[in-house]
Design a protein around this motif. Structure first.
Motif, PDB file in Angstrom:
ATOM      1  N   CYS A  55     -11.195 -54.563-103.424  1.00 12.35           N
ATOM      2  CA  CYS A  55      -9.876 -53.868-104.101  1.00 12.35           C
ATOM      3  C   CYS A  55      -9.488 -52.555-103.389  1.00 12.35           C
ATOM      4  CB  CYS A  55     -10.314 -53.634-105.717  1.00 12.35           C
ATOM      5  SG  CYS A  55      -9.017 -53.052-106.619  1.00 12.35           S
ATOM      6  N   SER A  56     -10.474 -51.881-102.981  1.00 10.18           N
ATOM      7  CA  SER A  56     -10.000 -50.588-102.153  1.00 10.18           C
ATOM      8  C   SER A  56      -9.571 -50.851-100.849  1.00 10.18           C
ATOM      9  CB  SER A  56     -11.315 -49.741-101.937  1.00 10.18           C
ATOM     10  OG  SER A  56     -11.928 -49.478-103.315  1.00 10.18           O
TER      11      SER A  56
ATOM     12  N   SER B  49     -11.757 -48.195 -97.726  1.00 10.53           N
ATOM     13  CA  SER B  49     -10.664 -47.137 -97.360  1.00 10.53           C
ATOM     14  C   SER B  49     -10.885 -47.201 -95.669  1.00 10.53           C
ATOM     15  CB  SER B  49     -11.128 -45.599 -98.009  1.00 10.53           C
ATOM     16  OG  SER B  49     -12.075 -44.987 -97.185  1.00 10.53           O
ATOM     17  N   ILE B  50     -11.770 -47.336 -94.937  1.00  6.50           N
ATOM     18  CA  ILE B  50     -12.258 -47.640 -93.659  1.00  6.50           C
ATOM     19  C   ILE B  50     -11.210 -48.836 -93.255  1.00  6.50           C
ATOM     20  CG2 ILE B  50     -13.646 -47.756 -91.665  1.00  6.50           C
ATOM     21  CD1 ILE B  50     -15.719 -46.450 -93.394  1.00  6.50           C
ATOM     22  N   ILE B  51     -11.535 -49.672 -93.478  1.00  3.61           N
ATOM     23  CA  ILE B  51     -11.128 -51.043 -92.991  1.00  3.61           C
ATOM     24  C   ILE B  51      -9.589 -51.324 -93.372  1.00  3.61           C
ATOM     25  CG2 ILE B  51     -11.163 -53.735 -93.399  1.00  3.61           C
ATOM     26  CD1 ILE B  51     -13.668 -52.214 -91.660  1.00  3.61           C
TER      27      ILE B  51
ATOM     28  N   SER C 183     -18.680 -48.575-101.446  1.00  2.00           N
ATOM     29  CA  SER C 183     -18.042 -49.506-101.412  1.00  2.00           C
ATOM     30  C   SER C 183     -16.391 -49.324-101.164  1.00  2.00           C
ATOM     31  CB  SER C 183     -18.019 -50.524-102.450  1.00  2.00           C
ATOM     32  OG  SER C 183     -17.429 -51.524-102.685  1.00  2.00           O
ATOM     33  N   GLY C 184     -16.045 -48.282-102.036  1.00  2.38           N
ATOM     34  CA  GLY C 184     -14.484 -47.825-101.916  1.00  2.38           C
ATOM     35  C   GLY C 184     -14.469 -46.927-100.618  1.00  2.38           C
ATOM     36  N   ALA C 185     -15.404 -46.342-100.035  1.00  2.00           N
ATOM     37  CA  ALA C 185     -15.192 -45.831 -98.957  1.00  2.00           C
ATOM     38  C   ALA C 185     -14.976 -46.933 -97.778  1.00  2.00           C
ATOM     39  CB  ALA C 185     -16.271 -44.740 -98.508  1.00  2.00           C
TER      40      ALA C 185
ATOM     41  N   SER D 279      -9.069 -43.298 -91.897  1.00  2.00           N
ATOM     42  CA  SER D 279     -10.444 -44.053 -92.094  1.00  2.00           C
ATOM     43  C   SER D 279     -11.628 -42.879 -91.771  1.00  2.00           C
ATOM     44  CB  SER D 279     -10.570 -44.996 -90.959  1.00  2.00           C
ATOM     45  OG  SER D 279      -9.400 -45.963 -91.078  1.00  2.00           O
ATOM     46  N   ALA D 280     -11.293 -41.749 -91.153  1.00  2.00           N
ATOM     47  CA  ALA D 280     -12.332 -40.807 -90.883  1.00  2.00           C
ATOM     48  C   ALA D 280     -13.361 -40.476 -91.915  1.00  2.00           C
ATOM     49  CB  ALA D 280     -11.699 -39.784 -90.019  1.00  2.00           C
ATOM     50  N   VAL D 281     -12.616 -40.243 -93.231  1.00  2.00           N
ATOM     51  CA  VAL D 281     -13.274 -39.651 -94.306  1.00  2.00           C
ATOM     52  C   VAL D 281     -13.996 -40.745 -95.087  1.00  2.00           C
ATOM     53  CG1 VAL D 281     -12.917 -38.864 -96.553  1.00  2.00           C
ATOM     54  CG2 VAL D 281     -11.498 -38.034 -94.865  1.00  2.00           C
ATOM     55  N   GLY D 282     -13.611 -41.732 -94.904  1.00  2.00           N
ATOM     56  CA  GLY D 282     -14.345 -43.175 -95.437  1.00  2.00           C
ATOM     57  C   GLY D 282     -15.563 -43.512 -94.636  1.00  2.00           C
ATOM     58  N   ILE D 283     -15.416 -43.375 -93.266  1.00  2.00           N
ATOM     59  CA  ILE D 283     -16.531 -43.645 -92.436  1.00  2.00           C
ATOM     60  C   ILE D 283     -17.618 -42.664 -92.619  1.00  2.00           C
ATOM     61  CG2 ILE D 283     -17.433 -43.543 -89.889  1.00  2.00           C
ATOM     62  CD1 ILE D 283     -14.749 -44.640 -89.183  1.00  2.00           C
TER      63      ILE D 283
END
Length: 392
Positions: free
Chosen positions: A19-20, A147-149, A142-144, A256-260
């Motif tokens: 979903c994210s 947000s990367i992919i 999961s959400g992060a 994506s940096a914040v998600g990683i």
């Protein structure tokens, strides 16, 4: 229950991931989509802010209603409702040619959203108390991860197939999350015989709980801090000299940096919070996030900007999971579906206001000054939490 909560965590982690991912495939590139596909050229920052924010306003207004239904009929039906609805709406976005029609679809996306909060509430109410903080921290990854992919996929799709095609990819991906919820998610300890609550009564219960009110304020402020920058980052990357043809891909990497960083640190913050308390982790997260935002004022190239976004994300990774874990601690089990829906309303109102104000500030001020404003706001939130620590 021990045999099922881990399985549920895995299933819901996968569902929230898809979903994210669906969201971040297309949504971070709204400014470019509005400009290149829908012909918006004048006041693009304001259009971007409204397109972001109007969805979250609709979601904030409807969330207490969905929360009341969730506590009566279950969180799983909310997952199914939201997942399939969003798949249809993403698909319809592909055919839009008018910016006003696009805004209408964005309103419906807000009214029918709620997959991620329903999944978090399901984890929060179907996990042993001593494991809740850990489970919610895992859910944050999961959400992060999505947000990367998502921005990377969206950047590639937008670059090679056009920004419009990203919505088709989003529709397919969110459909997968809906199917996963339908087939794999399980719910226990639902008292469906209890009378359905009224929103007015829920608000009375919520506002009588002072620690919960403080946490609602914290989630609103932290969500606002993220979203005030959301419509500006792509524009800011272009201001750094990145060619418009490559802006989607470059912005996807920065997003994506914040998600990683969240994937790296959220589980660690969960373990630390279980030892020292999630209030302390929340304070550290707000403090580090504030300093990280202020430092971003001083960089002028997108590589350094991406590095600082990653460093900021290492601290922000502890904020929302800590708030969610603390909500579980300060609310009764049979109120948690409504508590997380009110939590979503606070988050969505801030998420609505953030892009609108961010778009206006980006129009009136150099974008880099928005990072200073954001950083000071987070530091003040950390000081407020420190002064109210005994209330939690």
């Amino acid at each position: 229950m021990n045999f099922s909560w881990k399985r549920n965590l895995v299933v819901l982690w996968i569902g929230v991931f898809f979903c994210s991912t669906a969201y971040s495939i297309s949504i971070p590139f709204l400014p470019i989509y509005l400009n290149t596909e829908l012909g918006v050229t004048d006041r693009l920052e304001i259009w971007s802010g409204v397109a972001f924010g109007i969805t979250f306003l609709a979601s904030a207004l409807i969330s207490p209603f969905w929360g009341s239904l969730a506590d009566k009929y279950g969180r799983k039906p909310m997952l199914i409702r939201s997942g399939f609805s969003l798949a249809v709406l993403y698909f319809l976005n592909y055919f839009v040619n008018d910016p006003y029609a696009f805004l209408v679809l964005r309103v419906f996306q807000g009214l029918l959203a709620g997959f991620v909060p329903a999944a978090i509430a399901l984890v929060g109410t179907n996990t042993p108390e001593e494991k809740t903080g850990y489970a919610l921290s895992i859910m944050a990854t999961s959400g992060a991860t999505g947000s990367i992919i998502g921005p990377l996929i969206g950047g590639v799709v937008s670059h090679y197939y056009g920004n419009r095609s990203a919505f088709l990819f989003s529709a397919v991906v969110v459909l997968i999350s809906a199917l996963i919820a339908t087939i794999g998610a399980k719910e226990h300890k639902l008292n469906s015989s209890a009378p359905r609550s009224h929103i007015k009564d829920d608000l009375k219960v919520a506002f009588a709980n002072k620690p919960f009110v403080l946490l609602l304020g914290m989630v609103a402020l932290s969500s606002f801090s993220i979203m005030i920058l959301e419509p500006l980052i792509t524009v800011y990357v272009m201001e750094m000299g990145v060619d418009r043809n490559n802006a989607s891909l470059t912005s996807g990497i920065v997003f994506s940096a914040v998600g990683i960083a969240t994937v790296v640190m959220a589980p660690q913050w969960g373990r630390i919070g279980s030892r020292i308390g999630f209030g302390k982790v929340l304070f550290i997260g707000l403090l580090g996030s504030g300093i990280g935002n202020i430092l971003q004022f001083f960089v002028t190239d997108f590589v350094g900007f991406g590095v600082l976004r990653f460093a900021y994300g290492l601290f922000y990774a502890g904020v929302l999971p800590s708030i969610n874990a603390m909500i579980v601690q300060v609310t009764e089990r049979d109120f948690r579906g409504r508590a997380f829906s009110l939590n979503q309303s606070a988050s969505q109102l801030a998420t609505m206001a953030g892009p609108i104000l961010g778009g206006m500030l980006g129009y009136l001020l150099p974008i880099r000054w928005v990072f200073i404003i954001n950083g000071i706001m987070l530091l003040l939130a950390a000081l407020l939490l420190y002064s109210k620590a005994r209330a939690i």
